[in-house]
Design a protein around this motif. Structure first.
Motif, mmCIF file in Angstrom:
data_model
loop_
_atom_site.group_PDB
_atom_site.id
_atom_site.type_symbol
_atom_site.label_atom_id
_atom_site.label_comp_id
_atom_site.label_asym_id
_atom_site.label_seq_id
_atom_site.Cartn_x
_atom_site.Cartn_y
_atom_site.Cartn_z
ATOM 1 N N LEU A 250 0.832 -1.188 0.000
ATOM 2 C CA LEU A 250 0.000 0.000 0.000
ATOM 3 C C LEU A 250 0.875 1.249 0.000
ATOM 4 N N VAL A 251 0.266 2.359 -0.384
ATOM 5 C CA VAL A 251 0.978 3.631 -0.414
ATOM 6 C C VAL A 251 1.266 4.102 1.008
ATOM 7 N N SER A 252 2.481 4.554 1.244
ATOM 8 C CA SER A 252 2.856 5.025 2.571
ATOM 9 C C SER A 252 2.050 6.256 2.952
ATOM 10 N N ARG A 253 1.730 6.357 4.244
ATOM 11 C CA ARG A 253 0.994 7.502 4.764
ATOM 12 C C ARG A 253 1.899 8.421 5.593
ATOM 13 N N ILE A 254 3.197 8.185 5.551
ATOM 14 C CA ILE A 254 4.139 9.036 6.277
ATOM 15 C C ILE A 254 4.306 10.358 5.536
ATOM 16 N N GLU B 238 -10.270 1.443 5.876
ATOM 17 C CA GLU B 238 -9.349 1.768 4.789
ATOM 18 C C GLU B 238 -8.825 0.518 4.105
ATOM 19 N N PHE B 239 -8.488 -0.493 4.901
ATOM 20 C CA PHE B 239 -7.962 -1.730 4.326
ATOM 21 C C PHE B 239 -9.027 -2.440 3.490
ATOM 22 N N SER B 240 -10.261 -2.492 3.988
ATOM 23 C CA SER B 240 -11.329 -3.159 3.238
ATOM 24 C C SER B 240 -11.574 -2.456 1.911
ATOM 25 N N GLN B 241 -11.523 -1.125 1.919
ATOM 26 C CA GLN B 241 -11.740 -0.377 0.693
ATOM 27 C C GLN B 241 -10.630 -0.650 -0.309
ATOM 28 N N TYR B 242 -9.402 -0.724 0.180
ATOM 29 C CA TYR B 242 -8.273 -1.011 -0.706
ATOM 30 C C TYR B 242 -8.435 -2.375 -1.373
ATOM 31 N N TYR C 239 -9.554 -12.322 3.710
ATOM 32 C CA TYR C 239 -9.868 -11.237 4.637
ATOM 33 C C TYR C 239 -11.366 -10.929 4.733
ATOM 34 N N LYS C 240 -12.134 -11.401 3.744
ATOM 35 C CA LYS C 240 -13.565 -11.100 3.745
ATOM 36 C C LYS C 240 -14.409 -12.233 4.333
ATOM 37 N N ASP C 241 -14.125 -13.465 3.904
ATOM 38 C CA ASP C 241 -14.967 -14.586 4.326
ATOM 39 C C ASP C 241 -14.169 -15.814 4.743
ATOM 40 N N GLY C 242 -12.872 -15.676 4.922
ATOM 41 C CA GLY C 242 -12.063 -16.842 5.215
ATOM 42 C C GLY C 242 -11.451 -16.801 6.603
ATOM 43 N N GLU D 218 -10.954 -2.009 17.759
ATOM 44 C CA GLU D 218 -10.129 -2.822 18.660
ATOM 45 C C GLU D 218 -8.732 -3.100 18.114
ATOM 46 N N GLY D 219 -8.436 -2.615 16.909
ATOM 47 C CA GLY D 219 -7.113 -2.867 16.355
ATOM 48 C C GLY D 219 -6.957 -2.284 14.963
ATOM 49 N N ASN D 220 -5.878 -2.669 14.298
ATOM 50 C CA ASN D 220 -5.560 -2.187 12.955
ATOM 51 C C ASN D 220 -4.974 -3.308 12.117
ATOM 52 N N TRP D 221 -5.110 -3.160 10.808
ATOM 53 C CA TRP D 221 -4.358 -3.995 9.879
ATOM 54 C C TRP D 221 -2.975 -3.373 9.709
#
Length: 334
Positions: free
Chosen positions: A39-43, A79-83, A112-115, A127-130
């Motif tokens: 993914l593109v860096s957000r720094i 954000e991760f789901s949208q990506y 990541y969606k159904d597995g 509760e957390g982050n990817w």
């Protein structure tokens, strides 16, 4: 990550043009490249200009140390789901797309969606982050950039990511190091036009040009808000005459910084019989050409960051060549 999956992810990857470090107190939108599924860096980076003078180039670390070529950053569940959904849609709907690419990206989405995970953990998004791999866009072809090969993984709030190079204030400081740009190292010389054989040439750097240079790297995403500032401070100037037929002042050729942040000392009338604190004495002429005087400044690099963290990073150098004409002293007989 299988090669088929890497290919599928890369097909959806775009790239963002990064602005080089700007002038005084300007924010730089430096973003990484989505290469091989990263993914593109957000720094973001903010730099300060080096006082006066022209900005010359990036600092070069002393030794074989280099800043990270890849690292891991957090992403919110949304954000991760949208990506992933955008990547999946683009891949499967691209005309002429290879079937193995569609299959691979479908497997990735399924995980990541159904597995292994359910709906990208959106139900527990607070509760957390990817955590995802990111590469330095200028170094993505280097072997070091391929070391962050973990697929995106979930980390609950308060837990430490179980990988090396997970972004921390120190990692941010190391990344900021790579974006420190230093002033052109063109020394003032006396005589200014033409040096004379067997007579000292005085050399100095103005205090207004060589000041501290700082770059701040910041990351504010997915509930993680950290920053680090990397600062380069000039400490010495090394002179290489461009010919072995020369002597340097001092003999080590290392001119240390003065109390007023200048290096060396300008020549003034009445000093003709003195040796310069920083300079060169050429022992032969340059003939019809010139000698390439190389002037290199060594910079002490330190950092401070969130939570009171900080420390030292490897010294850095930056320099350039300048042409020096050296002539024999002409005697006049009467």
């Amino acid at each position: 990550m299988t090669s088929a999956l890497v290919t599928a992810l890369a097909l959806a990857a775009g790239s963002a043009q990064a602005k080089g470090p700007g002038a005084s107190e300007s924010e730089i939108d430096t973003e990484g490249t989505r290469s091989g599924g990263d993914l593109v860096s957000r720094i973001t980076y903010t730099t300060t200009s080096p006082g006066g003078g022209d900005t010359g180039g990036n600092v070069t670390p002393v030794g074989d140390w280099t800043p990270p070529a890849c690292w891991y950053e957090p992403r919110s569940a949304k954000e991760f789901s949208q990506y992933v959904e955008d990547m999946y849609s683009e891949t499967v709907n691209t005309p002429g797309q290879h079937s193995y690419a569609k299959t691979s990206v479908g497997m990735f989405r399924e995980k990541y969606k159904d597995g292994e995970y359910e709906n990208y953990n959106l139900d527990v998004k607070d509760e957390g982050n990817w955590w995802v791999a990111v590469q330095d866009e200028d170094r993505w072809m280097e072997p070091e950039a391929q070391l962050c090969d973990e697929e995106p993984f979930w980390v609950e709030n308060g837990d430490s990511p179980p990988v090396e190079n997970a972004v921390t204030p120190e990692v941010l400081a190391e990344l900021a190091y790579n974006r420190v740009r230093l002033p052109t190292t063109e020394v003032s010389l006396a005589p200014a036009e033409t040096a004379k054989v067997n007579l000292p040439t005085w050399a100095w750097l103005d205090q207004a040009t060589f000041k501290e240079v700082s770059v701040t790297a910041s990351l504010d995403v997915g509930g993680v808000n950290i920053q680090a500032t990397t600062t380069a401070t000039p400490v010495s100037l090394k002179l290489e005459p461009g010919t072995p037929d020369a002597e340097t002042y001092p003999a080590s050729a290392e001119c240390t910084i003065n109390d007023d942040d200048s290096i060396g000392e300008p020549y003034a009338k009445g000093k003709a019989d003195q040796n310069p604190p920083c300079g060169i004495k050429y022992l032969r002429s340059s003939g019809d050409g010139t000698f390439k005087l190389q002037a290199t400044v060594t910079w002490d690099i330190t950092w401070t960051g969130s939570g009171g963290a900080g420390g030292d990073l490897p010294d850095g150098t930056f320099g350039n060549d300048q042409a020096v004409t050296v002539q024999e002293i002409q005697a006049v007989n009467r």
